[in-house]
Motif scaffolding. Structure first.
Motif, PDB file in Angstrom:
ATOM      1  N   GLY A   9       0.792  -1.217   0.000  1.00  0.00           N
ATOM      2  CA  GLY A   9       0.000   0.000   0.000  1.00  0.00           C
ATOM      3  C   GLY A   9       0.829   1.273   0.000  1.00  0.00           C
ATOM      4  O   GLY A   9       0.584   2.188  -0.792  1.00  0.00           O
ATOM      5  N   GLU A  10       1.844   1.331   0.877  1.00  0.00           N
ATOM      6  CA  GLU A  10       2.687   2.534   0.963  1.00  0.00           C
ATOM      7  C   GLU A  10       3.918   2.256   1.790  1.00  0.00           C
ATOM      8  O   GLU A  10       3.880   1.468   2.745  1.00  0.00           O
ATOM      9  CB  GLU A  10       1.906   3.707   1.575  1.00  0.00           C
ATOM     10  N   SER A  11       5.013   2.897   1.431  1.00  0.00           N
ATOM     11  CA  SER A  11       6.223   2.915   2.252  1.00  0.00           C
ATOM     12  C   SER A  11       6.943   4.220   1.938  1.00  0.00           C
ATOM     13  O   SER A  11       7.720   4.309   0.988  1.00  0.00           O
ATOM     14  CB  SER A  11       7.124   1.701   1.951  1.00  0.00           C
ATOM     15  N   THR A  12       6.656   5.256   2.736  1.00  0.00           N
ATOM     16  CA  THR A  12       7.204   6.580   2.478  1.00  0.00           C
ATOM     17  C   THR A  12       7.765   7.205   3.748  1.00  0.00           C
ATOM     18  O   THR A  12       7.376   6.861   4.867  1.00  0.00           O
ATOM     19  CB  THR A  12       6.125   7.544   1.928  1.00  0.00           C
ATOM     20  N   VAL A  13       8.664   8.141   3.538  1.00  0.00           N
ATOM     21  CA  VAL A  13       9.143   9.027   4.589  1.00  0.00           C
ATOM     22  C   VAL A  13       9.126  10.433   4.008  1.00  0.00           C
ATOM     23  O   VAL A  13       9.332  10.615   2.788  1.00  0.00           O
ATOM     24  CB  VAL A  13      10.557   8.634   5.069  1.00  0.00           C
ATOM     25  N   GLY A  14       8.840  11.436   4.838  1.00  0.00           N
ATOM     26  CA  GLY A  14       8.722  12.770   4.265  1.00  0.00           C
ATOM     27  C   GLY A  14       8.683  13.878   5.294  1.00  0.00           C
ATOM     28  O   GLY A  14       8.919  13.664   6.489  1.00  0.00           O
ATOM     29  N   LEU A  15       8.356  15.060   4.808  1.00  0.00           N
ATOM     30  CA  LEU A  15       8.230  16.265   5.624  1.00  0.00           C
ATOM     31  C   LEU A  15       6.917  16.950   5.281  1.00  0.00           C
ATOM     32  O   LEU A  15       6.478  16.924   4.124  1.00  0.00           O
ATOM     33  CB  LEU A  15       9.384  17.237   5.354  1.00  0.00           C
ATOM     34  N   LYS A  16       6.293  17.554   6.296  1.00  0.00           N
ATOM     35  CA  LYS A  16       5.099  18.350   6.034  1.00  0.00           C
ATOM     36  C   LYS A  16       5.171  19.640   6.831  1.00  0.00           C
ATOM     37  O   LYS A  16       5.809  19.718   7.888  1.00  0.00           O
ATOM     38  CB  LYS A  16       3.831  17.582   6.381  1.00  0.00           C
ATOM     39  N   GLY A  17       4.561  20.671   6.291  1.00  0.00           N
ATOM     40  CA  GLY A  17       4.576  21.972   6.933  1.00  0.00           C
ATOM     41  C   GLY A  17       3.524  22.868   6.323  1.00  0.00           C
ATOM     42  O   GLY A  17       2.605  22.395   5.626  1.00  0.00           O
ATOM     43  N   PRO A  18       3.639  24.183   6.519  1.00  0.00           N
ATOM     44  CA  PRO A  18       2.652  25.109   5.967  1.00  0.00           C
ATOM     45  C   PRO A  18       2.548  25.035   4.446  1.00  0.00           C
ATOM     46  O   PRO A  18       1.512  25.370   3.869  1.00  0.00           O
ATOM     47  CB  PRO A  18       3.170  26.482   6.416  1.00  0.00           C
ATOM     48  N   PHE A  19       3.604  24.585   3.782  1.00  0.00           N
ATOM     49  CA  PHE A  19       3.620  24.477   2.326  1.00  0.00           C
ATOM     50  C   PHE A  19       2.820  23.285   1.810  1.00  0.00           C
ATOM     51  O   PHE A  19       2.447  23.211   0.638  1.00  0.00           O
ATOM     52  CB  PHE A  19       5.059  24.345   1.825  1.00  0.00           C
ATOM     53  N   GLY A  20       2.604  22.290   2.683  1.00  0.00           N
ATOM     54  CA  GLY A  20       1.989  21.039   2.270  1.00  0.00           C
ATOM     55  C   GLY A  20       2.847  19.877   2.727  1.00  0.00           C
ATOM     56  O   GLY A  20       3.317  19.859   3.872  1.00  0.00           O
ATOM     57  N   SER A  21       3.110  18.907   1.839  1.00  0.00           N
ATOM     58  CA  SER A  21       3.928  17.757   2.213  1.00  0.00           C
ATOM     59  C   SER A  21       4.749  17.265   1.031  1.00  0.00           C
ATOM     60  O   SER A  21       4.350  17.395  -0.127  1.00  0.00           O
ATOM     61  CB  SER A  21       3.062  16.614   2.748  1.00  0.00           C
TER      62      SER A  21
END
Length: 325
Positions: free
Chosen positions: A99-111
Motif C-alpha cells: 500500500g505505501e512505504s514513504t518518509v517525508g516532511l510536512k509543513g505550511p507548504f503542504g507535504s
C-alpha cells in the motif's frame, strides 16, 4: 584550577540536563498510529465463480509523525495489504508493504514524501465514485477507469502496478483559495524506458463542491487524462468523471456517473459507467449498493452489479462486513 573544574562540571551538568529535557520533549512530540481495515465478503465474480475474501480491501497501516518545530514535521507511512479470506498476501507478485512505504516532511507548504505510494491521480480519484474506487463488485471506477494506464508497468516485482509509483517523489500543496497542486514522479529510469513516470493534478474543494483535473505519463509512454466533479446537497452527493487512457496506439474512454444518499446510519449507492476501447463498446456497468453502520467502526453492506462485458451479460451479487480501526 578548582574554580575552573567547578565551572566545567556545572556546564557539563547543565548540558546533560538540557539534552535529557530535549530528548524528553522530542519523545513527547512524536507519535505512531496503528490503523487499518478488515473486510471480508462473499461475492460472485465475472466468471460466475463464488469467492470469499475482501470485496473492498483489508490492510494494516502504521503512520508516524514527529514535530520538528517551526511548523515542520517529519512523517512516515507503512501500509500492508492482505487477503482476509485466507490471511495471505493480497498477491504473490506484490511487495509486503504494497500500500505505501514513504518518509517525508510536512509543513505550511503542504507535504513532500519519498518512496512508494499512490501517484497524483490515484490519490485523488476516489472522491468521484460512490464506492471510492474501493469495491470489486459494484464500483464503476474499479472496472472502467485508467484501463490502459498502469502507473508503473513493472511496479510489482516486474508486473504492472495500477496506482502506485516505486522510488517516487510526491508533493501535495496546502490549499490556497480552495485549490491545491499534486505532483508525482519516479526517480529511477531504465535504459529501455521512454522516460520517468510523472503526473500532475489540480484539485478544488470548498466543502460542498470539488473537482479534479489530472494528466499522467508512465515510463513506457502510456498516458491518462482525468476530470472529475462532485457536489453535495444535504444528504445527497452527485458525481461524475471522464477518463481517457492511451497505450501503444489504443485509446480507452470511460464515462461514469454516481450518487449516494445517506438515510440515518444507512448509505445507498448507485453508479453507472461505460467503457469504449478504440471506439468499440468494451463494458457497461450498473452498480447498486447499501451500507449500514453498526457502529463508528463496523459496517455491513450489500452490492449488486449488472455488467455487459464484450457482449456477455453477467450479474454480480455480494455481501460483506468491514471493521475499521
Amino acid at each position: 584550577m578548582s574554580h575552573l573544574f567547578v565551572r566545567r562540571a556545572a556546564a557539563l551538568a547543565s548540558a546533560s540536563i538540557a539534552a535529557t529535557l530535549s530528548a524528553s520533549a522530542l519523545a513527547q512530540s512524536s507519535a505512531i498510529t496503528l490503523s487499518g481495515m478488515l473486510d471480508t465478503g462473499v461475492y460472485r465474480d465475472a466468471a460466475k465463480v463464488w469467492q470469499v475474501g475482501p470485496i473492498q480491501r483489508s490492510q494494516l497501516r502504521l503512520d508516524g509523525v514527529e514535530d520538528l518545530g517551526g511548523g515542520l514535521s517529519a512523517t512516515f507511512a507503512l501500509s500492508h495489504r492482505f487477503d482476509s479470506g485466507d490471511g495471505r498476501l493480497e498477491s504473490s507478485t506484490k511487495p509486503f508493504w504494497y500500500g505505501e512505504s514513504t518518509v517525508g516532511l510536512k509543513g505550511p507548504f503542504g507535504s513532500v514524501q519519498v518512496g512508494r505510494r499512490l501517484d497524483a491521480l490515484y490519490s485523488l480519484d476516489w472522491e468521484f465514485d460512490p464506492w471510492a474506487n474501493y469495491d470489486r463488485v459494484a464500483s464503476p471506477a474499479w472496472d472502467l477507469w485508467h484501463t490502459l494506464y498502469p502507473s508503473d508497468p513493472r511496479g510489482n516485482n516486474g508486473s504492472a502496478e495500477y496506482g502506485r509509483l516505486n522510488d517516487g517523489v510526491f508533493f501535495d500543496s496546502a490549499p490556497v483559495a480552495g485549490f491545491s497542486l499534486h505532483l508525482s514522479g519516479a526517480i529511477d529510469r531504465d535504459p529501455a524506458d521512454k522516460g520517468r513516470g510523472r503526473g500532475a493534478a489540480v484539485r478544488y474543494a470548498d466543502g460542498r463542491f470539488s473537482g479534479v483535473l489530472a494528466r499522467q505519463i508512465n515510463r513506457r509512454g502510456d498516458t491518462v487524462s482525468f476530470a472529475g466533479a462532485r457536489g453535495t446537497f444535504g444528504e445527497v452527493a452527485l458525481m461524475g468523471a471522464v477518463d481517457v487512457s492511451r497505450s501503444e496506439g489504443s485509446t480507452a474512454r470511460a464515462l461514469t456517473l454516481g450518487a449516494t444518499y445517506a438515510l440515518g446510519r444507512t448509505t445507498f449507492k448507485a453508479g453507472w459507467g461505460r467503457l469504449r476501447v478504440d471506439g468499440r463498446a468494451a463494458e457497461t456497468l450498473l452498480g447498486l449498493g447499501a451500507q449500514h453502520a453498526l457502529s463508528k467502526r463496523t459496517a455491513v453492506y450489500a452490492d449488486l452489479a449488472f455488467k455487459r462485458i464484450a457482449g456477455r451479460d453477467v450479474t454480480l451479487p455480494g455481501v460483506g462486513i468491514a471493521h475499521a480501526f
